[in-house]
Motif scaffolding. Sequence first.
Motif, PDB file in Angstrom:
ATOM      1  N   MET A   1       0.838  -1.203   0.000  1.00  0.00           N
ATOM      2  CA  MET A   1       0.000   0.000   0.000  1.00  0.00           C
ATOM      3  C   MET A   1       0.865   1.242   0.000  1.00  0.00           C
ATOM      4  O   MET A   1       1.959   1.256   0.563  1.00  0.00           O
ATOM      5  N   ARG A   2       0.352   2.285  -0.605  1.00  0.00           N
ATOM      6  CA  ARG A   2       0.995   3.602  -0.567  1.00  0.00           C
ATOM      7  C   ARG A   2       0.390   4.369   0.601  1.00  0.00           C
ATOM      8  O   ARG A   2      -0.799   4.687   0.596  1.00  0.00           O
ATOM      9  N   VAL A   3       1.219   4.666   1.588  1.00  0.00           N
ATOM     10  CA  VAL A   3       0.735   5.265   2.839  1.00  0.00           C
ATOM     11  C   VAL A   3       1.434   6.596   3.069  1.00  0.00           C
ATOM     12  O   VAL A   3       2.666   6.680   2.997  1.00  0.00           O
ATOM     13  N   LEU A   4       0.650   7.622   3.341  1.00  0.00           N
ATOM     14  CA  LEU A   4       1.177   8.933   3.702  1.00  0.00           C
ATOM     15  C   LEU A   4       0.995   9.153   5.192  1.00  0.00           C
ATOM     16  O   LEU A   4      -0.110   9.015   5.711  1.00  0.00           O
ATOM     17  N   TYR A   5       2.086   9.490   5.862  1.00  0.00           N
ATOM     18  CA  TYR A   5       2.025   9.888   7.265  1.00  0.00           C
ATOM     19  C   TYR A   5       2.207  11.403   7.343  1.00  0.00           C
ATOM     20  O   TYR A   5       3.226  11.937   6.893  1.00  0.00           O
ATOM     21  N   ILE A   6       1.215  12.076   7.895  1.00  0.00           N
ATOM     22  CA  ILE A   6       1.332  13.515   8.146  1.00  0.00           C
ATOM     23  C   ILE A   6       1.790  13.642   9.588  1.00  0.00           C
ATOM     24  O   ILE A   6       1.057  13.376  10.537  1.00  0.00           O
ATOM     25  N   GLY A   7       3.034  14.050   9.758  1.00  0.00           N
ATOM     26  CA  GLY A   7       3.745  13.927  11.033  1.00  0.00           C
ATOM     27  C   GLY A   7       4.858  12.928  10.783  1.00  0.00           C
ATOM     28  O   GLY A   7       5.752  13.158   9.982  1.00  0.00           O
ATOM     29  N   GLY A   8       4.794  11.800  11.470  1.00  0.00           N
ATOM     30  CA  GLY A   8       5.661  10.684  11.109  1.00  0.00           C
ATOM     31  C   GLY A   8       6.912  10.490  11.920  1.00  0.00           C
ATOM     32  O   GLY A   8       7.544   9.435  11.838  1.00  0.00           O
ATOM     33  N   THR A   9       7.319  11.482  12.732  1.00  0.00           N
ATOM     34  CA  THR A   9       8.523  11.295  13.548  1.00  0.00           C
ATOM     35  C   THR A   9       8.246  11.565  15.026  1.00  0.00           C
ATOM     36  O   THR A   9       9.174  11.792  15.805  1.00  0.00           O
ATOM     37  N   GLY A  10       6.975  11.543  15.423  1.00  0.00           N
ATOM     38  CA  GLY A  10       6.605  11.817  16.808  1.00  0.00           C
ATOM     39  C   GLY A  10       6.662  10.576  17.687  1.00  0.00           C
ATOM     40  O   GLY A  10       7.045   9.480  17.255  1.00  0.00           O
ATOM     41  N   GLU A  11       6.249  10.740  18.915  1.00  0.00           N
ATOM     42  CA  GLU A  11       6.324   9.676  19.918  1.00  0.00           C
ATOM     43  C   GLU A  11       5.560   8.429  19.479  1.00  0.00           C
ATOM     44  O   GLU A  11       6.013   7.308  19.707  1.00  0.00           O
ATOM     45  N   ILE A  12       4.416   8.615  18.836  1.00  0.00           N
ATOM     46  CA  ILE A  12       3.624   7.477  18.369  1.00  0.00           C
ATOM     47  C   ILE A  12       3.847   7.228  16.887  1.00  0.00           C
ATOM     48  O   ILE A  12       4.028   6.095  16.447  1.00  0.00           O
ATOM     49  N   SER A  13       3.847   8.280  16.093  1.00  0.00           N
ATOM     50  CA  SER A  13       3.831   8.112  14.638  1.00  0.00           C
ATOM     51  C   SER A  13       5.102   7.465  14.109  1.00  0.00           C
ATOM     52  O   SER A  13       5.063   6.733  13.108  1.00  0.00           O
ATOM     53  N   TYR A  14       6.242   7.684  14.765  1.00  0.00           N
ATOM     54  CA  TYR A  14       7.486   7.090  14.271  1.00  0.00           C
ATOM     55  C   TYR A  14       7.438   5.566  14.391  1.00  0.00           C
ATOM     56  O   TYR A  14       7.871   4.844  13.478  1.00  0.00           O
ATOM     57  N   ALA A  15       6.878   5.075  15.491  1.00  0.00           N
ATOM     58  CA  ALA A  15       6.739   3.626  15.642  1.00  0.00           C
ATOM     59  C   ALA A  15       5.800   3.063  14.580  1.00  0.00           C
ATOM     60  O   ALA A  15       6.017   1.965  14.052  1.00  0.00           O
ATOM     61  N   CYS A  16       4.733   3.813  14.252  1.00  0.00           N
ATOM     62  CA  CYS A  16       3.795   3.372  13.212  1.00  0.00           C
ATOM     63  C   CYS A  16       4.463   3.359  11.846  1.00  0.00           C
ATOM     64  O   CYS A  16       4.255   2.436  11.045  1.00  0.00           O
ATOM     65  N   LEU A  17       5.258   4.375  11.559  1.00  0.00           N
ATOM     66  CA  LEU A  17       5.987   4.437  10.297  1.00  0.00           C
ATOM     67  C   LEU A  17       6.897   3.213  10.142  1.00  0.00           C
ATOM     68  O   LEU A  17       6.925   2.573   9.076  1.00  0.00           O
ATOM     69  N   LEU A  18       7.641   2.879  11.197  1.00  0.00           N
ATOM     70  CA  LEU A  18       8.535   1.721  11.131  1.00  0.00           C
ATOM     71  C   LEU A  18       7.760   0.431  10.928  1.00  0.00           C
ATOM     72  O   LEU A  18       8.195  -0.465  10.184  1.00  0.00           O
ATOM     73  N   GLU A  19       6.595   0.316  11.570  1.00  0.00           N
ATOM     74  CA  GLU A  19       5.771  -0.885  11.407  1.00  0.00           C
ATOM     75  C   GLU A  19       5.226  -0.951   9.984  1.00  0.00           C
ATOM     76  O   GLU A  19       5.130  -2.047   9.401  1.00  0.00           O
ATOM     77  N   SER A  20       4.860   0.184   9.399  1.00  0.00           N
ATOM     78  CA  SER A  20       4.408   0.204   8.017  1.00  0.00           C
ATOM     79  C   SER A  20       5.487  -0.335   7.084  1.00  0.00           C
ATOM     80  O   SER A  20       5.215  -1.132   6.176  1.00  0.00           O
ATOM     81  N   LEU A  21       6.712   0.114   7.281  1.00  0.00           N
ATOM     82  CA  LEU A  21       7.814  -0.378   6.457  1.00  0.00           C
ATOM     83  C   LEU A  21       7.993  -1.882   6.635  1.00  0.00           C
ATOM     84  O   LEU A  21       8.233  -2.619   5.667  1.00  0.00           O
ATOM     85  N   LYS A  22       7.860  -2.330   7.879  1.00  0.00           N
ATOM     86  CA  LYS A  22       7.989  -3.759   8.170  1.00  0.00           C
ATOM     87  C   LYS A  22       6.950  -4.569   7.409  1.00  0.00           C
ATOM     88  O   LYS A  22       7.206  -5.703   6.988  1.00  0.00           O
ATOM     89  N   GLN A  23       5.764  -3.974   7.228  1.00  0.00           N
ATOM     90  CA  GLN A  23       4.682  -4.660   6.522  1.00  0.00           C
ATOM     91  C   GLN A  23       4.759  -4.477   5.005  1.00  0.00           C
ATOM     92  O   GLN A  23       3.859  -4.914   4.283  1.00  0.00           O
ATOM     93  N   GLY A  24       5.805  -3.806   4.536  1.00  0.00           N
ATOM     94  CA  GLY A  24       6.009  -3.677   3.101  1.00  0.00           C
ATOM     95  C   GLY A  24       5.324  -2.502   2.451  1.00  0.00           C
ATOM     96  O   GLY A  24       5.215  -2.447   1.224  1.00  0.00           O
ATOM     97  N   HIS A  25       4.881  -1.525   3.228  1.00  0.00           N
ATOM     98  CA  HIS A  25       4.206  -0.366   2.653  1.00  0.00           C
ATOM     99  C   HIS A  25       5.209   0.576   1.985  1.00  0.00           C
ATOM    100  O   HIS A  25       6.366   0.687   2.405  1.00  0.00           O
TER     101      HIS A  25
END
Length: 319
Positions: A1-25
Amino acid sequence: MRVLYIGGTGEISYACLLESLKQGHEVTILNRGINAALLPAEVLLLQGDLRDVDVYGALSSKSFDVVCQFFAFTPDAVERDVEQFKGLCGQYVFVSTASAYKKIKNGLITESTPLDNPYWAYSRNKAKCEQRLIAANDFTTTIVRPSHTYRERIPSTVVSGEHLVWRLLHRKPVIVHDQGEALWTLTHATDFARAFVGLLGEVGAFNETFHITSDHVYSWNMILTCVADALNCPIDICQVPTDKLVEQSPHWEGSLRGDKANSMVFDNSKVKKLLPNWECTTDLNQGIADSLERLLRKGVMEPESALDRQIDQIIELNS
Protein backbone atom coordinates in the motif's frame (compact mmCIF):
# COMPACT_ATOMS: atom_id res chain seq x y z
CA MET A 1 0.00 0.00 0.00
CA ARG A 2 0.99 3.60 -0.57
CA VAL A 3 0.73 5.26 2.84
CA LEU A 4 1.18 8.93 3.70
CA TYR A 5 2.02 9.89 7.26
CA ILE A 6 1.33 13.52 8.15
CA GLY A 7 3.74 13.93 11.03
CA GLY A 8 5.66 10.68 11.11
CA THR A 9 8.52 11.29 13.55
CA GLY A 10 6.61 11.82 16.81
CA GLU A 11 6.32 9.68 19.92
CA ILE A 12 3.62 7.48 18.37
CA SER A 13 3.83 8.11 14.64
CA TYR A 14 7.49 7.09 14.27
CA ALA A 15 6.74 3.63 15.64
CA CYS A 16 3.80 3.37 13.21
CA LEU A 17 5.99 4.44 10.30
CA LEU A 18 8.53 1.72 11.13
CA GLU A 19 5.77 -0.88 11.41
CA SER A 20 4.41 0.20 8.02
CA LEU A 21 7.81 -0.38 6.46
CA LYS A 22 7.99 -3.76 8.17
CA GLN A 23 4.68 -4.66 6.52
CA GLY A 24 6.01 -3.68 3.10
CA HIS A 25 4.21 -0.37 2.65
CA GLU A 26 5.48 2.37 0.36
CA VAL A 27 5.78 5.19 2.89
CA THR A 28 5.76 8.95 2.34
CA ILE A 29 5.83 11.45 5.20
CA LEU A 30 4.99 15.13 5.27
CA ASN A 31 6.54 17.29 8.00
CA ARG A 32 9.14 19.99 8.58
CA GLY A 33 12.03 17.55 8.23
CA ILE A 34 13.56 18.42 11.60
CA ASN A 35 14.15 14.73 12.39
CA ALA A 36 14.95 13.69 8.83
CA ALA A 37 18.10 11.91 10.02
CA LEU A 38 15.89 9.36 11.81
CA LEU A 39 14.17 8.28 8.62
CA PRO A 40 15.07 5.00 6.90
CA ALA A 41 16.37 5.46 3.37
CA GLU A 42 13.25 3.98 1.75
CA VAL A 43 10.96 6.69 3.20
CA LEU A 44 10.10 9.60 0.90
CA LEU A 45 10.15 12.88 2.83
CA LEU A 46 8.06 15.80 1.62
CA GLN A 47 9.20 18.77 3.64
CA GLY A 48 6.90 21.57 4.72
CA ASP A 49 5.45 23.37 7.72
CA LEU A 50 2.06 21.80 8.45
CA ARG A 51 0.77 25.16 9.69
CA ASP A 52 1.31 26.63 6.22
CA VAL A 53 -1.90 26.75 4.16
CA ASP A 54 0.13 25.94 1.03
CA VAL A 55 1.93 22.93 2.48
CA TYR A 56 -0.14 20.45 0.49
CA GLY A 57 1.09 21.84 -2.81
CA ALA A 58 3.55 18.97 -3.21
CA LEU A 59 0.68 16.49 -2.92
CA SER A 60 -1.52 17.92 -5.67
CA SER A 61 -0.50 15.25 -8.19
CA LYS A 62 -0.27 12.32 -5.74
CA SER A 63 -2.75 9.76 -4.48
CA PHE A 64 -2.47 7.31 -1.59
CA ASP A 65 -4.19 4.17 -0.44
CA VAL A 66 -4.09 5.50 3.13
CA VAL A 67 -3.47 8.92 4.67
CA CYS A 68 -2.59 8.89 8.40
CA GLN A 69 -3.12 12.26 10.07
CA PHE A 70 -1.20 12.65 13.34
CA PHE A 71 -0.92 16.43 13.28
CA ALA A 72 -4.44 17.87 13.04
CA PHE A 73 -5.74 19.47 16.24
CA THR A 74 -8.57 21.73 15.04
CA PRO A 75 -11.67 21.26 12.86
CA ASP A 76 -10.20 23.72 10.35
CA ALA A 77 -7.20 21.45 9.83
CA VAL A 78 -9.48 18.46 9.28
CA GLU A 79 -11.64 20.48 6.88
CA ARG A 80 -8.54 21.23 4.84
CA ASP A 81 -7.72 17.51 4.76
CA VAL A 82 -11.18 16.58 3.53
CA GLU A 83 -10.87 19.09 0.71
CA GLN A 84 -7.35 17.93 -0.17
CA PHE A 85 -7.72 14.16 -0.01
CA LYS A 86 -11.30 13.54 -1.11
CA GLY A 87 -10.99 11.28 -4.13
CA LEU A 88 -7.21 10.97 -3.63
CA CYS A 89 -7.07 8.41 -0.83
CA GLY A 90 -8.85 5.16 -0.10
CA GLN A 91 -8.83 5.59 3.68
CA TYR A 92 -8.16 8.59 5.92
CA VAL A 93 -7.00 7.65 9.42
CA PHE A 94 -7.39 10.40 12.00
CA VAL A 95 -5.48 10.15 15.26
CA SER A 96 -7.73 11.57 17.96
CA THR A 97 -7.36 11.07 21.73
CA ALA A 98 -8.88 8.90 24.44
CA SER A 99 -8.74 11.93 26.74
CA ALA A 100 -11.85 13.15 24.91
CA TYR A 101 -13.99 10.48 26.59
CA LYS A 102 -16.34 11.40 29.39
CA LYS A 103 -14.78 10.25 32.64
CA ILE A 104 -16.68 7.34 34.19
CA LYS A 105 -16.34 5.65 37.55
CA ASN A 106 -16.00 1.93 38.12
CA GLY A 107 -16.42 0.90 34.52
CA LEU A 108 -14.60 0.15 31.29
CA ILE A 109 -14.43 2.80 28.60
CA THR A 110 -15.70 1.61 25.23
CA GLU A 111 -15.79 3.37 21.87
CA SER A 112 -19.43 4.26 22.54
CA THR A 113 -18.57 6.15 25.75
CA PRO A 114 -19.61 9.80 25.11
CA LEU A 115 -16.96 12.37 24.26
CA ASP A 116 -17.17 15.02 26.96
CA ASN A 117 -14.13 16.67 28.52
CA PRO A 118 -15.02 20.07 29.97
CA TYR A 119 -11.51 20.62 31.37
CA TRP A 120 -9.24 20.37 28.33
CA ALA A 121 -9.58 22.38 25.11
CA TYR A 122 -7.21 19.98 23.34
CA SER A 123 -9.62 17.09 23.92
CA ARG A 124 -12.68 19.09 22.95
CA ASN A 125 -11.05 20.17 19.70
CA LYS A 126 -10.16 16.58 18.85
CA ALA A 127 -13.82 15.63 19.43
CA LYS A 128 -14.88 18.43 17.08
CA CYS A 129 -12.47 17.09 14.49
CA GLU A 130 -14.14 13.70 14.77
CA GLN A 131 -17.57 15.27 14.30
CA ARG A 132 -16.42 16.99 11.12
CA LEU A 133 -15.09 13.73 9.70
CA ILE A 134 -18.23 11.79 10.56
CA ALA A 135 -20.28 14.44 8.73
CA ALA A 136 -18.13 14.25 5.58
CA ASN A 137 -19.80 12.55 2.62
CA ASP A 138 -17.97 10.04 0.40
CA PHE A 139 -14.84 10.18 2.56
CA THR A 140 -13.76 6.88 4.10
CA THR A 141 -12.46 7.53 7.59
CA THR A 142 -11.05 5.54 10.48
CA ILE A 143 -10.73 7.30 13.84
CA VAL A 144 -8.14 6.05 16.33
CA ARG A 145 -8.03 7.21 19.95
CA PRO A 146 -4.72 6.56 21.70
CA SER A 147 -4.48 6.94 25.45
CA HIS A 148 -1.11 7.51 27.17
CA THR A 149 1.31 5.98 24.66
CA TYR A 150 5.05 6.19 25.28
CA ARG A 151 8.27 5.34 23.47
CA GLU A 152 10.98 7.78 24.55
CA ARG A 153 9.09 10.02 26.98
CA ILE A 154 9.01 8.83 30.58
CA PRO A 155 5.47 8.81 32.07
CA SER A 156 5.03 11.51 34.69
CA THR A 157 2.37 13.65 36.34
CA VAL A 158 2.72 17.43 36.71
CA VAL A 159 6.22 17.73 35.23
CA SER A 160 7.82 16.22 32.15
CA GLY A 161 9.30 12.76 32.35
CA GLU A 162 12.80 14.20 31.98
CA HIS A 163 12.15 16.59 34.88
CA LEU A 164 10.90 13.65 36.97
CA VAL A 165 14.09 11.71 36.21
CA TRP A 166 16.26 14.72 37.09
CA ARG A 167 14.54 15.07 40.47
CA LEU A 168 14.92 11.37 41.21
CA LEU A 169 18.61 11.40 40.28
CA HIS A 170 19.09 14.40 42.60
CA ARG A 171 17.23 12.63 45.43
CA LYS A 172 14.45 15.22 45.45
CA PRO A 173 10.83 14.32 46.34
CA VAL A 174 8.30 14.07 43.53
CA ILE A 175 4.61 14.92 43.30
CA VAL A 176 1.70 12.61 42.62
CA HIS A 177 -1.84 13.94 42.32
CA ASP A 178 -4.32 12.97 45.06
CA GLN A 179 -3.40 9.65 46.68
CA GLY A 180 -1.67 8.34 43.57
CA GLU A 181 -4.15 5.47 43.28
CA ALA A 182 -6.02 6.45 40.09
CA LEU A 183 -5.69 3.57 37.63
CA TRP A 184 -3.80 4.49 34.50
CA THR A 185 -3.28 2.69 31.19
CA LEU A 186 0.16 2.92 29.61
CA THR A 187 0.71 1.56 26.11
CA HIS A 188 4.10 1.19 24.45
CA ALA A 189 4.24 2.76 20.99
CA THR A 190 5.47 -0.44 19.34
CA ASP A 191 2.40 -2.30 20.62
CA PHE A 192 0.12 0.51 19.49
CA ALA A 193 1.79 0.57 16.08
CA ARG A 194 1.09 -3.09 15.32
CA ALA A 195 -2.63 -2.56 15.82
CA PHE A 196 -2.66 0.82 14.09
CA VAL A 197 -0.97 -0.52 10.97
CA GLY A 198 -3.26 -3.54 11.08
CA LEU A 199 -6.19 -1.16 10.53
CA LEU A 200 -4.68 0.35 7.37
CA GLY A 201 -6.54 -0.87 4.32
CA GLU A 202 -8.74 -3.09 6.50
CA VAL A 203 -12.29 -2.83 5.17
CA GLY A 204 -13.72 -3.66 8.60
CA ALA A 205 -12.10 -0.47 9.94
CA PHE A 206 -13.70 1.82 7.36
CA ASN A 207 -15.91 4.49 8.96
CA GLU A 208 -15.28 3.02 12.40
CA THR A 209 -13.69 4.29 15.61
CA PHE A 210 -11.20 2.40 17.78
CA HIS A 211 -9.12 3.03 20.83
CA ILE A 212 -5.87 1.09 20.99
CA THR A 213 -4.52 0.59 24.50
CA SER A 214 -2.95 -2.00 26.73
CA ASP A 215 -5.15 -4.17 28.93
CA HIS A 216 -2.76 -3.62 31.85
CA VAL A 217 -3.39 -0.77 34.29
CA TYR A 218 -1.24 0.70 37.05
CA SER A 219 -1.65 3.23 39.81
CA TRP A 220 0.42 6.37 39.50
CA ASN A 221 2.30 5.36 42.65
CA MET A 222 3.30 2.16 40.84
CA ILE A 223 4.36 4.04 37.71
CA LEU A 224 6.56 6.54 39.55
CA THR A 225 8.07 3.76 41.65
CA CYS A 226 8.81 1.78 38.48
CA VAL A 227 10.78 4.74 37.10
CA ALA A 228 12.73 5.11 40.36
CA ASP A 229 13.49 1.37 40.49
CA ALA A 230 14.79 1.43 36.92
CA LEU A 231 17.13 4.27 37.94
CA ASN A 232 18.09 2.40 41.10
CA CYS A 233 17.07 5.51 43.05
CA PRO A 234 15.03 5.90 46.25
CA ILE A 235 11.71 7.67 45.84
CA ASP A 236 9.89 10.09 48.12
CA ILE A 237 6.36 10.67 46.81
CA CYS A 238 4.41 13.69 48.02
CA GLN A 239 0.65 13.32 47.55
CA VAL A 240 -1.06 16.60 46.66
CA PRO A 241 -4.79 16.99 45.95
CA THR A 242 -5.57 17.78 42.33
CA ASP A 243 -7.55 20.87 43.40
CA LYS A 244 -4.48 22.28 45.15
CA LEU A 245 -2.26 21.57 42.16
CA VAL A 246 -4.65 23.31 39.78
CA GLU A 247 -4.90 26.21 42.21
CA GLN A 248 -1.10 26.55 42.08
CA SER A 249 -0.92 26.18 38.28
CA PRO A 250 -4.20 26.48 36.34
CA HIS A 251 -2.56 25.11 33.19
CA TRP A 252 -2.43 21.69 34.89
CA GLU A 253 -6.22 21.48 34.92
CA GLY A 254 -6.54 19.85 31.51
CA SER A 255 -3.97 17.13 32.03
CA LEU A 256 -5.14 16.41 35.60
CA ARG A 257 -8.91 16.98 35.93
CA GLY A 258 -9.36 16.22 32.25
CA ASP A 259 -7.15 13.13 32.21
CA LYS A 260 -4.65 11.77 34.75
CA ALA A 261 -6.66 12.34 37.93
CA ASN A 262 -9.27 9.90 36.63
CA SER A 263 -9.03 6.13 36.42
CA MET A 264 -8.81 5.32 32.71
CA VAL A 265 -9.41 1.64 31.93
CA PHE A 266 -10.37 0.54 28.42
CA ASP A 267 -12.27 -2.29 26.82
CA ASN A 268 -10.23 -3.24 23.73
CA SER A 269 -12.60 -5.92 22.46
CA LYS A 270 -13.56 -3.95 19.33
CA VAL A 271 -10.05 -3.70 17.90
CA LYS A 272 -9.25 -7.25 19.02
CA LYS A 273 -12.30 -8.59 17.21
CA LEU A 274 -10.97 -7.10 13.98
CA LEU A 275 -7.33 -7.99 14.75
CA PRO A 276 -7.58 -11.22 16.78
CA ASN A 277 -3.81 -11.86 16.83
CA TRP A 278 -2.96 -8.47 18.28
CA GLU A 279 -1.98 -7.99 21.92
CA CYS A 280 0.33 -5.72 23.88
CA THR A 281 3.53 -7.58 24.72
CA THR A 282 5.82 -4.86 26.13
CA ASP A 283 6.26 -5.24 29.88
CA LEU A 284 6.11 -1.90 31.73
CA ASN A 285 9.44 -2.46 33.48
CA GLN A 286 11.17 -3.23 30.20
CA GLY A 287 9.48 -0.36 28.38
CA ILE A 288 10.50 2.15 31.06
CA ALA A 289 14.03 0.75 31.16
CA ASP A 290 14.40 1.12 27.39
CA SER A 291 13.11 4.70 27.47
CA LEU A 292 15.45 5.58 30.33
CA GLU A 293 18.42 4.06 28.53
CA ARG A 294 17.87 6.40 25.58
CA LEU A 295 17.34 9.41 27.85
CA LEU A 296 20.43 8.75 29.96
CA ARG A 297 22.53 8.16 26.86
CA LYS A 298 21.43 11.56 25.53
CA GLY A 299 21.86 13.22 28.92
CA VAL A 300 19.24 14.50 31.35
CA MET A 301 18.80 18.25 31.00
CA GLU A 302 18.41 20.39 34.11
CA PRO A 303 14.80 21.63 34.30
CA GLU A 304 13.70 25.24 34.13
CA SER A 305 14.62 26.62 37.54
CA ALA A 306 11.39 28.51 38.24
CA LEU A 307 9.28 25.40 37.66
CA ASP A 308 11.53 23.26 39.83
CA ARG A 309 11.34 25.83 42.63
CA GLN A 310 7.55 25.79 42.29
CA ILE A 311 7.54 22.01 42.70
CA ASP A 312 9.71 22.38 45.80
CA GLN A 313 7.32 24.97 47.24
CA ILE A 314 4.24 22.84 46.59
CA ILE A 315 5.90 19.86 48.28
CA GLU A 316 6.93 21.99 51.27
CA LEU A 317 3.37 23.25 51.68
CA ASN A 318 1.93 19.74 51.55
CA SER A 319 4.49 17.77 53.55
